[in-house]
Design an enzyme around this catalytic site. Structure first.
Site, PDB file in Angstrom:
ATOM      1  N   ASP A  82      -0.369   5.003   0.996  1.00 22.66           N
ATOM      2  CA  ASP A  82      -0.665   5.945   2.068  1.00 22.66           C
ATOM      3  C   ASP A  82      -0.504   5.297   3.439  1.00 22.66           C
ATOM      4  O   ASP A  82      -1.073   4.233   3.713  1.00 22.66           O
ATOM      5  CB  ASP A  82      -2.098   6.474   1.935  1.00 22.66           C
ATOM      6  CG  ASP A  82      -2.291   7.322   0.681  1.00 22.66           C
ATOM      7  OD1 ASP A  82      -1.367   7.352  -0.165  1.00 22.66           O
ATOM      8  OD2 ASP A  82      -3.357   7.937   0.542  1.00 22.66           O
ATOM      9  N   ASP A 132       0.850  -1.173   0.000  1.00 20.90           N
ATOM     10  CA  ASP A 132       0.000   0.000   0.000  1.00 20.90           C
ATOM     11  C   ASP A 132       0.899   1.240   0.000  1.00 20.90           C
ATOM     12  O   ASP A 132       2.095   1.152   0.299  1.00 20.90           O
ATOM     13  CB  ASP A 132      -0.878  -0.058   1.253  1.00 20.90           C
ATOM     14  CG  ASP A 132      -1.693   1.192   1.469  1.00 20.90           C
ATOM     15  OD1 ASP A 132      -2.310   1.666   0.501  1.00 20.90           O
ATOM     16  OD2 ASP A 132      -1.696   1.703   2.599  1.00 20.90           O
TER      17      ASP A 132
END
Length: 414
Positions: A199, A197
């Site tokens: 963020d 991922d």
């Protein structure tokens, strides 16, 4: 120190052949190992097993050898000679008689990696006791790193990986340490694709909040983001709601946001080390290609996918283009990247922090919750709760020394 636990070497000795365990202790210095085996060579013995550990300048050397043939020199003569050599070297020696090789390791083998900041004696004792409590045996303990966290690895046999993982997850939560349990075998070293991922994982920021700050609605967007990451809101619905607040922003804000993005400590080190080892690395994000494409170029990533903010006449419209990269979309992209990389899904690693990462974490061979929300920590294979992304390397059995060796080929700052 426990005696080495290895598969019996039937070509050297049978289970009923007399053997000697020769143990040497003392201050380490060059030549000890060679000196011991020069001494043993005079008795025409075969080496069955061998293990050496040096800790803070003190050596523990164990050699399992066949006993001398009674037609020639005797075991008593070997003992006397080894003790005399050890005394001359200011070392201690212990020689234990036995029959055959080590006991075979129990079925069910796992690697248990423990991360502490610091790693206390209390937590180490509790982890060891829990391993024993579920029927496991600790065959070996090895330090992987001493900074930025202390990382040690336990080689465990005698119990299956899943019940061991469940038991240690409960213990780790109570102790405030991170514990990862992975099955032993070639697959562990063969994981050739890492997808993470973006963020709050690869970077410290939530990209949509950086955009929102320029639109004057950061607090409103941050509240919706937090609820979505905790799994309280449907991700796609929340994304459309937040992006709508960005309508009217000038396209030039993209460059400003890119400049504001802060990599997570250890991110560059993680990626460089993985690439040196031949891994392929990619990112999937519920954020925006306007940022992930830049990260892909800057970090030399193999794959990147995210949502795309629509821009018309130099302005953000408050909409995204195409299918939304949501929870299911991230898992689908992991599978697509694995297929394109030619890597079986079981040999992939996924890293994330939010509820929309859960399907991806569970689909991967190893899913790592990184500083994650509680719902994610509870569902992932393992969790890391220290602020250094490169600690994920230790879960793959990569030592700090190996990381530093890779860094010498890439001297830029981590």
């Amino acid at each position: 120190m426990s005696t080495p636990q290895t598969t019996p070497v039937t070509s050297v000795t049978g289970d009923d052949v007399p053997t000697l365990l020769v143990k040497i202790f003392g201050k380490d210095r060059p030549g000890i190992t060679a000196g011991l085996f020069d001494t043993l060579a005079a008795f025409d013995v075969d080496v069955i097993d061998l293990e050496q550990v040096v800790t803070r300048g003190r050596i523990v050397l164990c050699a399992l050898v066949t006993a001398p043939d009674e037609k020639g020199a005797t075991a008593g003569e070997l003992r006397s000679t080894v003790h005399s050599w050890a005394d001359a070297q200011r070392l201690q020696a212990e020689i234990i008689s036995g029959i055959g090789d080590n006991r075979p390791r129990g079925t069910g083998r796992s690697h248990v990696t423990v991360l502490g900041h610091p790693l206390t004696a209390e937590s180490t004792a509790a982890i060891a006791a829990r391993i024993t409590g579920v029927g496991g045996n600790i065959d070996r303990i090895f330090r992987l790193a001493k900074y930025p966290v202390t990382a040690v690895e336990f080689a465990v046999s005698g119990t299956e990986t899943e019940p061991l993982r469940t038991a240690l997850a409960l213990e780790a939560a109570a102790l405030g340490v991170d514990v990862a349990v992975v099955a032993s075998g070639l697959q562990r070293r063969a994981q050739r694709l890492v997808v993470m991922d973006v963020d709050s994982t690869l970077i410290q920021d939530e990209v949509i909040e950086l955009f929102a700050a320029h639109a004057g609605c950061e607090a409103e967007v941050a509240e919706v983001t937090a609820r979505a990451m905790r799994g309280e809101l449907d991700f796609e619905e929340s994304l459309h709601e937040r992006v709508a607040l960005l309508a009217g922003l000038d396209e030039s804000v993209v460059d400003k946001v890119r400049a504001e993005v802060r990599l997570t400590p250890g991110a560059r080190t993680l990626i460089r080390t993985l690439k040196h080892l031949g891994y392929q690395v990619g990112v999937v994000s519920g954020g925006f290609t306007q940022v992930t494409d830049d990260l892909k170029e800057r970090l030399g990533l193999a794959f990147a996918a995210a949502n795309t903010l629509e821009v018309v006449d130099g302005k953000l419209t408050g909409r995204v283009i195409g299918d939304v990269v949501d929870r299911a979309g991230k898992a689908a992209l992991l599978r697509r990247f694995a297929a394109e990389a030619g890597v079986p899904l079981a040999q992939t690693v996924a890293i994330g922090d939010g509820a929309n990462d859960l399907d991806m974490l569970n689909a991967a061979g190893l899913g790592v919750a990184f500083n994650a929300k509680p719902v994610v920590r509870e569902a992932a294979h393992t969790a890391v709760n220290v602020p250094f992304l490169d600690t994920v390397l230790y879960l793959l059995g990569i030592t700090r020394e190996e990381v530093e060796a890779a860094e010498t080929h890439s001297p830029e700052d981590a």
